[in-house]
Scaffold this active site. Sequence first.
Site, mmCIF file in Angstrom:
data_model
loop_
_atom_site.group_PDB
_atom_site.id
_atom_site.type_symbol
_atom_site.label_atom_id
_atom_site.label_comp_id
_atom_site.label_asym_id
_atom_site.label_seq_id
_atom_site.Cartn_x
_atom_site.Cartn_y
_atom_site.Cartn_z
ATOM 1 N N ASP A 1 0.863 -1.183 0.000
ATOM 2 C CA ASP A 1 0.000 0.000 0.000
ATOM 3 C C ASP A 1 0.899 1.232 0.000
ATOM 4 O OD1 ASP A 1 -2.438 1.575 0.374
ATOM 5 O OD2 ASP A 1 -1.814 1.856 2.444
ATOM 6 N N SER A 2 0.298 2.398 -0.207
ATOM 7 C CA SER A 2 1.063 3.641 -0.141
ATOM 8 C C SER A 2 1.552 3.903 1.279
ATOM 9 C CB SER A 2 0.185 4.809 -0.574
ATOM 10 O OG SER A 2 -0.873 4.963 0.353
ATOM 11 N N TYR B 1 -0.646 8.582 -2.145
ATOM 12 C CA TYR B 1 -0.608 8.344 -3.587
ATOM 13 C C TYR B 1 -1.764 9.077 -4.289
ATOM 14 C CZ TYR B 1 2.763 4.357 -3.599
ATOM 15 O OH TYR B 1 3.870 3.556 -3.513
ATOM 16 N N GLY B 2 -2.869 9.307 -3.553
ATOM 17 C CA GLY B 2 -4.105 9.857 -4.141
ATOM 18 C C GLY B 2 -3.909 11.023 -5.105
ATOM 19 N N CYS C 1 -4.386 -1.392 -1.918
ATOM 20 C CA CYS C 1 -4.507 0.054 -2.090
ATOM 21 C C CYS C 1 -5.420 0.316 -3.287
ATOM 22 C CB CYS C 1 -3.109 0.629 -2.359
ATOM 23 S SG CYS C 1 -3.077 2.388 -2.690
ATOM 24 N N ASN C 2 -6.530 0.984 -3.043
ATOM 25 C CA ASN C 2 -7.463 1.287 -4.137
ATOM 26 C C ASN C 2 -6.813 2.174 -5.190
ATOM 27 O OD1 ASN C 2 -10.442 0.517 -3.005
ATOM 28 N ND2 ASN C 2 -9.116 1.201 -1.353
ATOM 29 N N THR C 3 -6.031 3.145 -4.718
ATOM 30 C CA THR C 3 -5.427 4.128 -5.624
ATOM 31 C C THR C 3 -4.387 3.477 -6.532
ATOM 32 O OG1 THR C 3 -5.705 5.704 -3.813
ATOM 33 C CG2 THR C 3 -4.357 6.418 -5.662
ATOM 34 N N GLU D 1 -1.331 8.462 8.571
ATOM 35 C CA GLU D 1 0.129 8.272 8.455
ATOM 36 C C GLU D 1 0.883 8.923 9.620
ATOM 37 O OE1 GLU D 1 2.044 6.435 6.348
ATOM 38 O OE2 GLU D 1 0.208 5.597 5.489
ATOM 39 N N CYS E 1 -10.901 3.491 0.562
ATOM 40 C CA CYS E 1 -9.464 3.697 0.759
ATOM 41 C C CYS E 1 -9.101 2.889 1.996
ATOM 42 C CB CYS E 1 -9.176 5.182 0.983
ATOM 43 S SG CYS E 1 -7.482 5.516 1.542
ATOM 44 N N THR E 2 -8.005 2.141 1.915
ATOM 45 C CA THR E 2 -7.692 1.220 3.014
ATOM 46 C C THR E 2 -7.193 1.935 4.269
ATOM 47 O OG1 THR E 2 -5.516 0.837 1.997
ATOM 48 C CG2 THR E 2 -7.264 -0.746 1.503
ATOM 49 N N HIS E 3 -6.936 3.240 4.166
ATOM 50 C CA HIS E 3 -6.595 3.996 5.383
ATOM 51 C C HIS E 3 -7.844 4.341 6.210
ATOM 52 C CE1 HIS E 3 -2.720 4.735 3.362
ATOM 53 N NE2 HIS E 3 -2.252 5.192 4.510
#
Length: 265
Positions: free
Chosen positions: A9-10, A41-42, A72-74, A150, A182-184
């Site tokens: 993921d980012s 990354y978005g 990560c969706n992005t 983050e 979004c996985t966050h």
Amino acid sequence: MNRPIGVFDSGIGGLTVLKELVTRLPFEDFIYYADSKNAPYGPKSVAEIIELSEKIVRFLISEDCKLIVIACNTATAAAVNVIRKNFDIPVVGLEPAVKPACLNTKTGNIGVLATEGTFRGNHFKTTSEKYKDYVTIHLQVAKGLVESAELGIFDGYEAEALVSQYVEPLLSNNIDQLVLGCTHYPYFYDIIKKTVGSSVDVIDSAGPVARRTKDVLMTGRIFRTENNCRKISVYSSGDQNVIKKVVDKLFNLDENNQLVELKFI
Ligand code: DGL
């Protein structure tokens, strides 16, 4: 096959997916890569996301991974097709859970929170198109939540203000399903749930991705059926303290003879 599964993921977001993978695939070893140095990354261009993702895939392949999960969706939106074309390894991607939300809605309105990169992607557009005659899909970019996660900030006044800023407009559109694209965002589940109340279902993609991964492992005959001490390695390019805190919270180190190790590169 006793080789690990690579997940990336980012940043720390994909750990919410790794948690589900670890639970559903109890004999598999995992190598997770959090590219926190380059998050978010978005807002990045497709070319930049492809370059970063390919670098991580190369690293995971050099660590002998047998399958890659893009948690990560992005990154999936920008890079999954290129990665599938350029690397000879099975790849599982991730997209917002629009389909279950569309099938479950009673009001005919669903909300999706995601990054601009995810909404820009063809996967999202194609899936949304399928339901557009029956369901109105309300989109909302939730800027700031990835950055907050983050930094290890998952609650408090600022996080609550961000959530309400993004979720209230969706609620005013009578949604009864809220997709965390979004996985966050699952790190903010408690605040989000408190804001939307009991009449709105909050859903993410971790379960479907874990089921899909199991299916790919079984049909490809690379599924592992025993492992006395499985290993979960977590690499990060970013802040050590934040990821340590999250890993400690999500993974019980003594559970199931599981060895979790953290590495920083
Ligand atoms: N966790 C991410 C996703 O699922 C990435 C968000 C970002 O880096 O902007 O889209």
